[in-house]
Design an enzyme around this catalytic site. Structure first.
Site, PDB file in Angstrom:
ATOM      1  N   GLU A 115      96.484  23.987  -2.548  1.00 34.32           N
ATOM      2  CA  GLU A 115      97.546  25.291  -2.860  1.00 34.32           C
ATOM      3  C   GLU A 115      98.205  25.423  -4.428  1.00 34.32           C
ATOM      4  O   GLU A 115      98.781  24.640  -3.376  1.00 34.32           O
ATOM      5  CB  GLU A 115      97.042  26.177  -1.942  1.00 34.32           C
ATOM      6  CG  GLU A 115      96.071  26.494  -0.594  1.00 34.32           C
ATOM      7  CD  GLU A 115      95.851  27.587  -0.086  1.00 34.32           C
ATOM      8  OE1 GLU A 115      97.687  28.559   0.062  1.00 34.32           O
ATOM      9  OE2 GLU A 115      95.203  27.944   1.103  1.00 34.32           O
ATOM     10  N   HIS A 160      94.437  33.061  -0.414  1.00 32.77           N
ATOM     11  CA  HIS A 160      95.446  33.082   0.782  1.00 32.77           C
ATOM     12  C   HIS A 160      96.323  34.811   0.855  1.00 32.77           C
ATOM     13  O   HIS A 160      97.331  35.092   0.989  1.00 32.77           O
ATOM     14  CB  HIS A 160      96.917  32.015   0.183  1.00 32.77           C
ATOM     15  CG  HIS A 160      97.390  31.814   1.608  1.00 32.77           C
ATOM     16  ND1 HIS A 160      97.885  30.296   2.167  1.00 32.77           N
ATOM     17  CD2 HIS A 160      97.310  32.313   3.158  1.00 32.77           C
ATOM     18  CE1 HIS A 160      97.968  30.724   3.248  1.00 32.77           C
ATOM     19  NE2 HIS A 160      98.502  31.279   3.726  1.00 32.77           N
TER      20      HIS A 160
END
Length: 531
Positions: free
Chosen positions: A263, A281
């Protein structure tokens, strides 16, 4: 002087005000966390650092954080903090594991529903002016089996919500007791059974060596055909490439992912598949959760900096404010006992056992143990503390153990530290009297009653006349004043010890004169942090 805290990420003004209301000097610079060089320049001024995910607390930052005592992460994940190095530097790392639990659990349920009914793709199709009712055939969740991997704080909330949706719930969690499973209304199963029977699977575990790729290629092959996978926990729990293949060939009917192995995720094998829902997220991304974790981390950091209370630390035992007040003298005693062992031991230490007797055995032993090891290790490195000392002790291979027992002697409670090396075994014990002052009560098995001062002198000898005179005359002739004088012996004519409290450090030349007198087997100046 008031503690000083830097807030380098976007926390609410209400959270920042908590620091101010508690009497803490706070600098609110929400964009500073993205500027690594500038952060490294200023971090040395601060006792505390409050962050979210944008600030990366790396080696570069920690090397410059010479005054830093605590890092507070508003949220659960601490991937952006080098915790092992922070521990070595003696910096407590806190997070707020419960402030966004409901939000994350609700997101998992939402993702499950979106996946079951193909809502995102149906929405995009309708926005494009299409009307494809027959294309988006979903499934009900009622009466379906939900497999929950991880039935902790967030997992238990998901279980509660799923049961409200009339789902059958099974759970895999090695730490889940049968009593707790009954309380939650789930059936505890092994992982293989969950993989074979679940219609939906949701994960709520941290990323560890044991959980990494828990849905590996091998385990994905064991899944019930038509299952749907939801991951709102941590990237890396699933082999994304293997899952993508299973989605394409129809073995897995759908997936909903909020987290990814890397990420920010700009590419993933799961992207652009028609039966996959993805979000960036967002598990904790609600107004309520962001406010809750910000307020919580401000309170936790303030409590630690002002009272010593430790809450939700990842590298230090938790200590409540009430415990900190009650245990204060015992924590100091544990540190003094460790310091004594450390200062009189020259050889490598193999093992340390800490015995807690009486009422002290009912206190927070993890915290007391950290204090004892800190005192012990400071003799070789004064910069160590309750956070860093246990890490260094472990690195050196020192085996730490503890023993608890009911009141066994004249004292209501005491702590005893026994050190084992290749050459010998050495012990020292102490207690805290009603005046709150720690005292030594036994050294080398010899009973004494000695106050603990900043400057002390410890000597050993064979019991014989003239020892007191030699000590008194030598120190007096050299201008060293004795504040307190304690003697003890095993038996007449056998091992004896003396412990003197001095007004100042023992000069090296005076130590040499005592050693040269031929009356002592050891003369050792000691120093204790009594303030």
């Amino acid at each position: 002087m008031a503690p000083k805290v830097l807030v380098s990420d976007k926390l609410s003004e209400t959270a920042v005000q908590i620091f101010r209301d508690r009497g803490i000097d706070v600098d609110f610079e929400p964009s500073l966390g993205k500027d690594k060089d500038r952060l490294a320049e200023v971090i040395g001024q601060y006792d505390g650092l409050a962050i979210r995910s944008a600030t990366k607390v790396t080696e570069k930052i920690l090397e410059q954080a010479t005054n830093l005592k605590v890092i507070g992460r508003a949220g659960i994940g601490v991937d952006n903090v080098d915790i092992p190095l922070a521990s070595k530097k003696g910096v407590i790392v806190m997070n707020t594991p419960f402030g966004n639990s409901i939000t994350t659990a609700e997101h998992a349920i939402s993702m499950m529903m979106a996946c079951a009914r193909q809502i995102p793709e149906a929405s995009a199709s309708t926005h494009a002016g299409k009307w494809e009712k027959s294309r988006f055939m979903g499934v009900e969740v009622t009466s379906k089996t939900l497999g929950v991997i991880g039935a902790g704080n967030i997992g238990s909330i998901v279980i509660d919500r799923a049961r409200g949706l009339r789902m059958k719930v099974i759970a895999y969690d090695p730490f889940l007791s049968e009593d707790r499973a009954t309380e939650l209304g789930v059936r505890k199963v092994e992982l293989d059974e969950l993989l074979a029977k679940a219609d939906f699977i949701t994960m709520h575990v941290p990323l560890t060596e044991k959980t990494k790729n828990i849905l590996s290629r091998e385990n994905i092959a064991k899944l019930k055909k038509g299952v749907r996978i939801i991951n709102c926990a941590r990237g890396g729990l699933v082999d994304e490439e293997a899952l993508a293949e299973a989605l394409k060939d129809g073995r897995v009917a759908g997936a909903a992912f909020d987290v990814f192995a890397e990420e920010p995720a700009t590419a993933s094998p799961l992207f652009n598949l028609p039966n996959v829902v993805v979000t960036p997220h967002l598990g904790a991304a609600t107004t309520e959760a962001q406010e809750n974790v910000a307020l919580q981390v401000a309170e936790q950091m303030s409590d630690y900096l002002l009272t010593g209370a430790v809450t939700n630390a990842l590298n230090m035992p938790s200590v409540t404010a009430e415990e900190a007040a009650i245990m204060g003298p015992w924590v100091k005693l544990a540190e003094h006992l460790g310091a004594f062992i450390g200062q009189v031991t020259d050889e490598a230490i193999k093992a340390v056992n800490i015995t807690y007797d009486g009422i002290v055995a009912e206190m927070n032993l993890d915290a007391l143990g950290c204090a004892a090891i800190a005192g012990l290790m400071k003799s070789s490195n004064p910069d160590l503390n309750m956070v860093s000392a246990p890490v260094v002790a472990k690195e050196r291979g020192i085996q730490i153990s503890r023993t608890t027992q009911g009141q066994s002697g004249a004292f209501e409670a005491y702590i005893k530290i026994t050190m084992v090396s290749e050459e010998r075994e050495r012990s020292v014990a102490g207690t805290v009297f009603s005046d709150g002052k720690p005292r030594f009560i036994q050294i080398k098995g010899i009973n004494i009653d000695a106050e603990i001062g900043e400057h002390m002198l410890y000597s050993t000898n064979q019991d014989m006349p003239g020892i007191i005179g030699t000590l008194g005359n030598t120190l007096g002739e050299n201008g060293v004043n004795i504040a307190n004088f304690t003697l003890g012996r095993a038996e007449r004519g056998q091992d004896a010890i003396a412990l003197l409290q001095l007004d100042a450090d023992l000069p090296e030349d005076v130590q040499e004169k005592l050693e040269g007198s031929g009356r002592f087997t050891r003369v050792r100046p000691l120093h204790f942090e009594v303030a």
